[in-house]
Design a protein around this motif. Sequence first.
Motif, PDB file in Angstrom:
ATOM      1  N   UNK A 193       1.242  -1.086  -0.137  1.00  0.00           N
ATOM      2  CA  UNK A 193       0.230   0.039  -0.008  1.00  0.00           C
ATOM      3  C   UNK A 193       0.797   1.333   0.307  1.00  0.00           C
ATOM      4  N   UNK A 194       1.615   1.616   0.704  1.00  0.00           N
ATOM      5  CA  UNK A 194       3.126   2.376   0.704  1.00  0.00           C
ATOM      6  C   UNK A 194       3.253   2.679   0.120  1.00  0.00           C
ATOM      7  N   UNK A 195       4.480   1.832  -0.665  1.00  0.00           N
ATOM      8  CA  UNK A 195       4.432   1.949  -2.384  1.00  0.00           C
ATOM      9  C   UNK A 195       4.045   2.386  -3.540  1.00  0.00           C
ATOM     10  N   UNK A 196       2.571   1.628  -3.570  1.00  0.00           N
ATOM     11  CA  UNK A 196       1.742   2.415  -4.458  1.00  0.00           C
ATOM     12  C   UNK A 196       0.930   3.620  -4.203  1.00  0.00           C
ATOM     13  N   UNK A 197       0.746   4.022  -2.779  1.00  0.00           N
ATOM     14  CA  UNK A 197       0.346   5.799  -2.782  1.00  0.00           C
ATOM     15  C   UNK A 197       1.183   6.397  -3.240  1.00  0.00           C
ATOM     16  N   UNK A 198       2.599   5.971  -2.433  1.00  0.00           N
ATOM     17  CA  UNK A 198       3.946   6.776  -3.252  1.00  0.00           C
ATOM     18  C   UNK A 198       4.179   7.320  -4.750  1.00  0.00           C
ATOM     19  N   UNK A 232      -6.696   9.551  -1.995  1.00  0.00           N
ATOM     20  CA  UNK A 232      -5.514   8.963  -1.695  1.00  0.00           C
ATOM     21  C   UNK A 232      -5.885   9.898   0.047  1.00  0.00           C
ATOM     22  N   UNK A 233      -6.638  10.922  -0.387  1.00  0.00           N
ATOM     23  CA  UNK A 233      -7.443  11.323   0.806  1.00  0.00           C
ATOM     24  C   UNK A 233      -8.102  10.443   1.813  1.00  0.00           C
ATOM     25  N   UNK A 279       2.961   8.254   4.027  1.00  0.00           N
ATOM     26  CA  UNK A 279       3.241   8.558   2.772  1.00  0.00           C
ATOM     27  C   UNK A 279       1.912   9.077   1.577  1.00  0.00           C
ATOM     28  N   UNK A 280       0.739   8.551   1.375  1.00  0.00           N
ATOM     29  CA  UNK A 280      -0.124   9.761   1.532  1.00  0.00           C
ATOM     30  C   UNK A 280      -0.029  10.654   0.760  1.00  0.00           C
ATOM     31  N   UNK A 285       4.066  18.353  10.170  1.00  0.00           N
ATOM     32  CA  UNK A 285       5.367  18.916   9.473  1.00  0.00           C
ATOM     33  C   UNK A 285       5.800  18.311   7.763  1.00  0.00           C
ATOM     34  N   UNK A 286       4.877  17.043   7.837  1.00  0.00           N
ATOM     35  CA  UNK A 286       5.179  16.334   6.172  1.00  0.00           C
ATOM     36  C   UNK A 286       4.078  16.744   5.573  1.00  0.00           C
TER      37      UNK A 286
END
Length: 202
Positions: free
Chosen positions: A121-126, A140-141, A155-156, A186-187
Amino acid sequence: MTKGQEKLSVDEAISKLSDDDVELRKLAVNSLEGVEDEKVIEPLIMALNDENTPVRHKAAENLGNLNGELGDLAVDRLLEVADNEEGEYKRFASFALKASGSDKAIDYFSKSINDEDFGVRKVAVRSLGELKVTSKIDDIEKIMLEEEDWGVRLAAIRALGDMEVEEAITPIKKARRKEKDKDFKKAANKAIKKIEKSIKKK
């Protein structure tokens, strides 16, 4: 060929990718960096399932960096692996697809944002962010607001920043208000600044 030597020939590297000695496998996969030859694709695909993380990571990187027709061939094989395997094998195939930056992987990443594996999921979102798939902003929201894994939510946020479009700002602000974590906030601020900077340049 000994482990102390810096680089193996292509054929030697392919052979040593399946060696019992992990140091030889590391040498082999590093030796295949930048090699543009169809015969390296399948051995590197198999190396994505190596028991050693650095070997898997380098194999994914090498596959993702293949160019032109070779790159297309690699992406096609990676999509097969990603669709049919699971666990670390699927994760590293996904990572290789992300590294490729290929539009052919958009459909895969679009469905993989709901994968049961948080790493996928993390890789897909990025990847959707880096590929600037703005049609997925709403999805993504939803991930930013509802995802249980903190790393995927982060990541989103970064993915929306990578979109570099104004319509991504409001979802980021909404997620920032809801989130208490300082690093997340911060991100979010960094993502908004990235978008605003990009808009000014246009």
